[in-house]
Design an enzyme around this catalytic site. Structure first.
Site, mmCIF file in Angstrom:
data_model
loop_
_atom_site.group_PDB
_atom_site.id
_atom_site.type_symbol
_atom_site.label_atom_id
_atom_site.label_comp_id
_atom_site.label_asym_id
_atom_site.label_seq_id
_atom_site.Cartn_x
_atom_site.Cartn_y
_atom_site.Cartn_z
ATOM 1 C CB SER B 5 53.987 40.312 35.487
ATOM 2 O OG SER B 5 52.725 40.451 36.396
ATOM 3 N N GLY B 6 52.822 38.085 37.634
ATOM 4 C CA GLY B 6 51.624 37.187 37.955
ATOM 5 C C GLY B 6 50.414 37.828 37.775
ATOM 6 C CG ASN B 7 48.483 42.347 37.434
ATOM 7 O OD1 ASN B 7 47.487 42.167 37.071
ATOM 8 N ND2 ASN B 7 48.702 43.598 38.292
ATOM 9 C CB ALA B 8 45.564 38.176 34.704
ATOM 10 C CE LYS B 10 52.642 45.125 36.100
ATOM 11 N NZ LYS B 10 53.926 45.192 36.545
ATOM 12 C CG ASP B 63 59.072 48.129 39.794
ATOM 13 O OD1 ASP B 63 57.893 47.397 40.292
ATOM 14 O OD2 ASP B 63 59.417 49.029 40.553
ATOM 15 C CG ASP B 149 44.402 52.681 36.093
ATOM 16 O OD1 ASP B 149 45.450 53.506 36.022
ATOM 17 O OD2 ASP B 149 44.408 51.625 35.491
ATOM 18 C CE LYS B 169 45.898 52.119 32.279
ATOM 19 N NZ LYS B 169 45.742 51.109 33.449
#
Lengths: 192, 192
Positions: B5-8, B10, B63, B149, B169
């Protein structure tokens, strides 16, 4: 007879399908109901009842849309407001193409669905439906038709719905099937 | 271990869920595969295999997306590119809210779905899934979380997923369930 719509393209198509020229668009200034049902038939009835109650005339209406297999049937009843606002054909089409940019040919199945209704003020309500199955292109093709026609190739054809003549398209289209079935039913009931 | 992933956001969430701090994002410059599967698990495997093949390391990936009842499960695997391009959280959320503007409260059901996978280069592939059901708001609420969210209230709560603490969460979320199930399976197989 009134067609509960503000869309001149749709009026021309319905007149062509039914072979009539005595149908008119909703009177201007009538306002618009909120189409908050989640089915095509439900939204068509909302539109037809709204105009029938305010004009006292018999009213035709339809609700139709494109149902994409990999989107579980969406845009569906949201087809005309897919980009977030009503009446933006080009933006709706561009958005759908962009959303499906990575979707392979074998997963690009879709169908057009139409519910056509007839509403008599305080009287009968008749519903008929039609479906046209096909495949989504990756780029628009053709200058005819409207809405999502340029990106939809009907099964058994190699041209998009926007590359078919009005006669060809109306013979096979969801709207053609729905309004012809509706007209037959109205004739049978002596209401046409 | 690498999270494909490139999503910090996540990465932080996955580290928190698994109670680990030794997981890293994909190395920069690796490029990105086309996620052209039509299932969450399929796309997670595409991402994980891509990174595993190029780094020789064990890789985690997920995903996930939001599945809206009246959209037949869409946006689904298209959640991260709903507005037509990747990585535009705010635009994706704004578009979904605009599309559903006329949808009544009783039809605003939705669920988050996550498929989490583990891929060993040339070795095992493990898949686990998780789901969180709830209802869509008409306006964003809360500053936590990411993605959709702020417009999603999980069943049994009166706050949006963006108003929950990370601990709250992750305890109930689709991603929390999926990665905990995956970790258990890896432990059982002696692969963690």
């Amino acid at each position: 007879m009134i067609l509960a719509s503000g869309n001149a393209h749709k009026l021309a198509e319905v007149c062509h399908i039914l072979g009539r020229d005595d149908i008119q668009l909703s009177p201007q200034g009538l306002g618009e109901p909120v189409e908050d049902d989640v089915t095509f038939a439900g939204n068509a009835l909302i539109k037809a009842r709204y105009v029938a109650e305010r004009t006292g005339e018999a009213v035709l209406a339809d609700d139709s849309g494109i149902c994409v297999d990999v989107l579980g049937g969406a845009p569906g009843v949201f087809s005309a407001r897919w980009c977030g606002r009503h009446g933006a054909d080009q933006e709706n089409l561009d958005l759908l193409l962009a959303q499906l940019a990575d979707v392979r040919p074998e997963h690009r199945g879709a169908k057009f669905v139409c519910a056509a209704v007839f509403v008599q003020p305080g009287g009968r309500e008749i519903i008929a439906t039609g479906t046209m199955t096909g495949t989504l292109l990756t780029e628009p093709r053709g200058a005819g038709g409207f809405g999502y026609d340029p990106i939809f190739v009907p099964d058994g054809y190699d041209r998009s719905a926007a590359e078919l003549s009005a006669t060809e398209k109306n013979l096979i289209s969801h709207r053609g099937q729905a309004f012809r079935a509706l007209a037959l039913e109205l004739e049978r009931l002596g209401l046409s």
